[in-house]
Structures are given as C-alpha cells and as structure tokens.
Design a protein around this motif. Sequence first.
Motif, short mmCIF file in Angstrom:
data_model
loop_
_atom_site.label_atom_id
_atom_site.label_comp_id
_atom_site.label_asym_id
_atom_site.label_seq_id
_atom_site.Cartn_x
_atom_site.Cartn_y
_atom_site.Cartn_z
N MET A 266 -12.65 10.71 -2.88
CA MET A 266 -12.47 9.27 -2.72
C MET A 266 -11.00 8.92 -2.49
SD MET A 266 -15.20 7.34 -5.18
CE MET A 266 -15.54 8.52 -6.48
N GLU A 267 -10.09 9.65 -3.10
CA GLU A 267 -8.67 9.43 -2.84
C GLU A 267 -8.33 9.72 -1.39
OE1 GLU A 267 -6.70 11.83 -5.71
OE2 GLU A 267 -6.68 10.24 -7.25
N GLN A 268 -8.94 10.76 -0.83
CA GLN A 268 -8.72 11.08 0.57
C GLN A 268 -9.28 9.96 1.47
OE1 GLN A 268 -7.51 13.81 2.33
NE2 GLN A 268 -6.69 14.86 0.55
N ILE A 269 -10.42 9.42 1.08
CA ILE A 269 -11.02 8.35 1.87
C ILE A 269 -10.13 7.11 1.88
CG2 ILE A 269 -12.94 6.71 1.98
CD1 ILE A 269 -14.75 9.00 0.98
N VAL A 270 -9.65 6.69 0.68
CA VAL A 270 -8.82 5.48 0.65
C VAL A 270 -7.48 5.71 1.34
CG1 VAL A 270 -9.92 4.57 -1.43
CG2 VAL A 270 -7.84 5.92 -1.66
N ALA A 271 -6.99 6.97 1.33
CA ALA A 271 -5.75 7.26 2.06
C ALA A 271 -5.95 7.08 3.56
CB ALA A 271 -5.27 8.67 1.73
N ARG A 272 -7.10 7.55 4.05
CA ARG A 272 -7.39 7.38 5.47
C ARG A 272 -7.58 5.90 5.80
NH1 ARG A 272 -11.91 10.91 8.50
NH2 ARG A 272 -10.22 12.43 8.31
N ARG A 305 -10.08 -4.46 -7.30
CA ARG A 305 -8.87 -4.30 -8.10
C ARG A 305 -7.66 -4.45 -7.17
NH1 ARG A 305 -11.97 -4.94 -11.50
NH2 ARG A 305 -12.42 -3.72 -13.36
N SER A 306 -6.64 -5.17 -7.63
CA SER A 306 -5.48 -5.47 -6.78
C SER A 306 -4.18 -5.18 -7.50
CB SER A 306 -5.50 -6.95 -6.36
OG SER A 306 -6.66 -7.25 -5.62
N ALA A 307 -3.15 -4.91 -6.72
CA ALA A 307 -1.78 -4.79 -7.21
C ALA A 307 -0.86 -5.45 -6.19
CB ALA A 307 -1.40 -3.32 -7.41
N ALA A 323 -3.41 2.12 -3.62
CA ALA A 323 -4.87 2.17 -3.60
C ALA A 323 -5.38 3.32 -4.48
CB ALA A 323 -5.37 2.34 -2.17
N LYS A 324 -4.70 4.48 -4.42
CA LYS A 324 -5.09 5.60 -5.27
C LYS A 324 -4.88 5.30 -6.75
CE LYS A 324 -4.13 9.27 -1.91
NZ LYS A 324 -3.29 10.46 -1.64
N THR A 325 -3.80 4.60 -7.05
CA THR A 325 -3.54 4.22 -8.44
C THR A 325 -4.64 3.31 -8.96
OG1 THR A 325 -1.15 4.40 -8.13
CG2 THR A 325 -1.92 3.09 -10.01
N LEU A 326 -5.03 2.33 -8.16
CA LEU A 326 -6.09 1.41 -8.56
C LEU A 326 -7.42 2.15 -8.73
CD1 LEU A 326 -5.19 -1.50 -6.13
CD2 LEU A 326 -4.94 -1.54 -8.62
N LEU A 327 -7.70 3.08 -7.81
CA LEU A 327 -8.91 3.88 -7.92
C LEU A 327 -8.88 4.73 -9.18
CD1 LEU A 327 -11.56 4.73 -6.47
CD2 LEU A 327 -10.23 6.55 -5.36
#
Length: 448
Positions: A266-272, A305-307, A323-327
């Motif tokens: 999922m981290e790879q997905i949000v990075a893309r 979730r937002s920052a 995004a990874k931090t929020l995930l």
Amino acid sequence: MRAHASVMHIDLDAFFASVEQRDKPSLRGKPVVVGGIGGRGVVSTASYEARTFGVHSAMSTREARALCGHAAFLYPRFHAYKKVSEQVFALLRDLSPLVEPLSLDEAFVDLAAADLPDLEVATVTETAARIRAQVAEITGGLSASVGLASSKFIAKIASDLDKPDGLVVVAPGTELDLLRPMSVKVIPGVGPATTERLRRAGIHTVTDLEQISLEELVRLVGKAHGNNLHNLARAKDDRRVEPERETKSVSVEGTYETDLTDRRLMEQIVARQASEVAARLKKSGLSGRTITIKVKLYDFTTINRSATLPGPTDQAGTIARLAKTLLGDLFTAGETAGGVRLLGVGVSGLADWIQEDLFSEEVEDDEEPEVLLPEPARRPTWAAGMDVVHAEMGRGWVWGSGRGVVTVRFETARTPAGPVRSYAVDDPDLQPYSEPGETSDPDGPTES
C-alpha cells in the motif's frame, strides 16, 4: 439574509440512469443501475424504479444485485451525461449570469441577477416552472426537481422534498417552520459520526439543535463545525451564488479487485499515486499544502486523514512521504486490519506558487525496491451500456459480454425498443460508436 426566495437549486432527477433510459427505449420504466458493475463495483445512480427495491448510490453493486437482480446494470457513459449537462447549463446561464455548478446535474441559480420584473413568490415560481419545462424539452424528456428559497441551504433542502419532478418554494419567513421538525441529518456536514455524537447528547431534530448553546456545540463537534451547525439550525446562511468554482483539490484513487492488507504494498501504491498527483499539479501550475489519503475499507467504511505543510509543494517525494506517514498511522491504530478496497492520495489548499527553499533537501522516494503493484479494476472492453455500431444492424448498445461473446440490443433514443443479437467479441463488423467529434468513453470511474 435575503428578503425574497431568489435562490434556485435545480437537480436533474436520477441523472445518469435517466439518460440511459432516454437513450435505451427498452429500459424505460424499468430499474436501471449505473456504476461499477463488477464484483468490486459501487452504485453511482439508481433509477427510481430501482430505488423502490432499496437500491441507492454508494451501495455496493453486489448488494444492489441482491436487492434488484432484474435491473439493467450499466457502466457510466460520461460523454452522454456531459452533453446533456452542457445543454442544461447553457439554459440556466441564459436565465442568470450567476450560476454555480455543483456537479454535472446540479446547480444554484441566483434569480436576483436574472431579468425578472420582480422577485415575488409568484414570479420566481413561474420562472422555475418554465425552466423545468424547457429542461424536459431540450434533454428529450428528462425531469428536474427545483427548490426556491432565501438561501442556498434552504433551496437545496426544498429541491429534495418533492422528488422526482418537483417544485417547492419556501417563502421568506417560513424557513424555521420547515426545518424544525426535520432530523439533524438534513444539515450539510452531519454525517454518521456527528449524528451519533448529537444523539448521545439527546439531539435528534433541528428543534433540539436550535436549543443547544454555541459553547455546547463547540464542545461536542469542534469550533468550525459547531459554528456552522449553530447558524444553520437557525436557517442563517448568507453564502452567495458563486458562478466560478475553482479547483479545490487534485487527487488520484483506485479500487482493487482484492482487498489490500500488506502495508509495504500500500505504501508503494500511495507513492505512485503521489507521483501522479504531483504531475497533475505541475501541469496545471499549481501546488498545495494539505496532503490527504482516502482509504475505503472492506466494509465500505471510508477514512480520510490529512496533514498540512507550512508551505505549498508540487513535489512527489514530499507528497508521498506525508501520505505514507498518514497510512502508517492507520496501520498503527489497527484501522486497516480487515483489508482495504480503495486507496487514494489528494492535495488541497492549492496555490499557484511554491516555496522552493522549504523542500530543497527533499529527495524522491525511489530508493525502495519496486514491487509489482496491483492494477485498479478496469471495465471490460465491451462494457455493458456502451454505444456500438454494427455494419449491418446499425447502432445499439452492449447488453452484456463474457466467454468470448458480446450481446447487443439495437435501438437508440429515436427508435422503438429493438432486437437483441450476439456476436463474437472480435467480430470485425461490431465496433464502439461515438458521435462525430466525440471519443468512445473510456474515462470516468471504472470499478469505484
């Protein structure tokens, strides 16, 4: 607050489904469901015939099929909806220069800016009735529900009171009489979480809400939300009809065939996705401060979730890192344990400048080993509902496809209900159809 019911809210009834029924004579008067129709699909719009069986928007297609299995389940045809929307909005802008689009099928219109002899109830009512008749004429029979009131808030409520094909006018001075018996859920922003907080405090109706002090509301739901509820419970809404609605966010999301559970994947997905968002920002000359992730769980619960950064950015690395931090926070809290069906990344708080030196040491997150990412669910080549043309039979639409066969019903909006024929999916005589100047319609949500 206005002294006249000069704000009009217009909403095309069951819009996507109504366009499909118009263009497909065999579906008129029958239940139609538009959206992602695969196993992971979600209903976008249901016709009123389908709604009688309990089908509604945002419901899973699987559940909709269980409730109304005999409905026609169709993928969206956004080119057709956009064409109708443009016709309706041109009509509205001929009436008033102040038209605020909310979506393809919904808008506010400021009648105070229209060329009307006066703004008395009889005049605005006659104007709204005329517009509804013109909408039906130019769209080939589509209906619209209209609300007229002294504010956007009340006009929106009014348009929902007599659907479909309704016209409700709330005369100035009667707003609270309308609101007080209603559930607090009628107020924008009062979703399930806020409703539950209010319920625990003994607040069920707008009358109950009206009796609560501002201080108590702030304690219950926070300052911004509390102030908003306090005002709307008293029918206080002085927002203007804004003809230009600026882009407020840029986002990318995808729904997946199987639930996601692996954190690294999922981290790879949000990075893309962050890279795609950054590319769109740069293409538009924009940047943004607030990074948001959207996560839809296996049970359709949606979490956002937002920052917020100290300055705007259009850098993929910065967006991906947050995004990874929020995930990660969601993983730590155990929110994703049951599986994730949708992931998305968005940027809001947009600006047309970038604070360059703030991120000068930022590096792109490309050092991690690449893993094979799952592709979001896609619509089939022959999507149910899509327009096609056959060399011998002429124009029609896809009834369904599978196992190497595509079934087509040959009819258009200007013909009677037509015959059904089946062909091999690679039959050269059968091709996707688009009007001159249009493309075939691969865009829009697929299985989301």
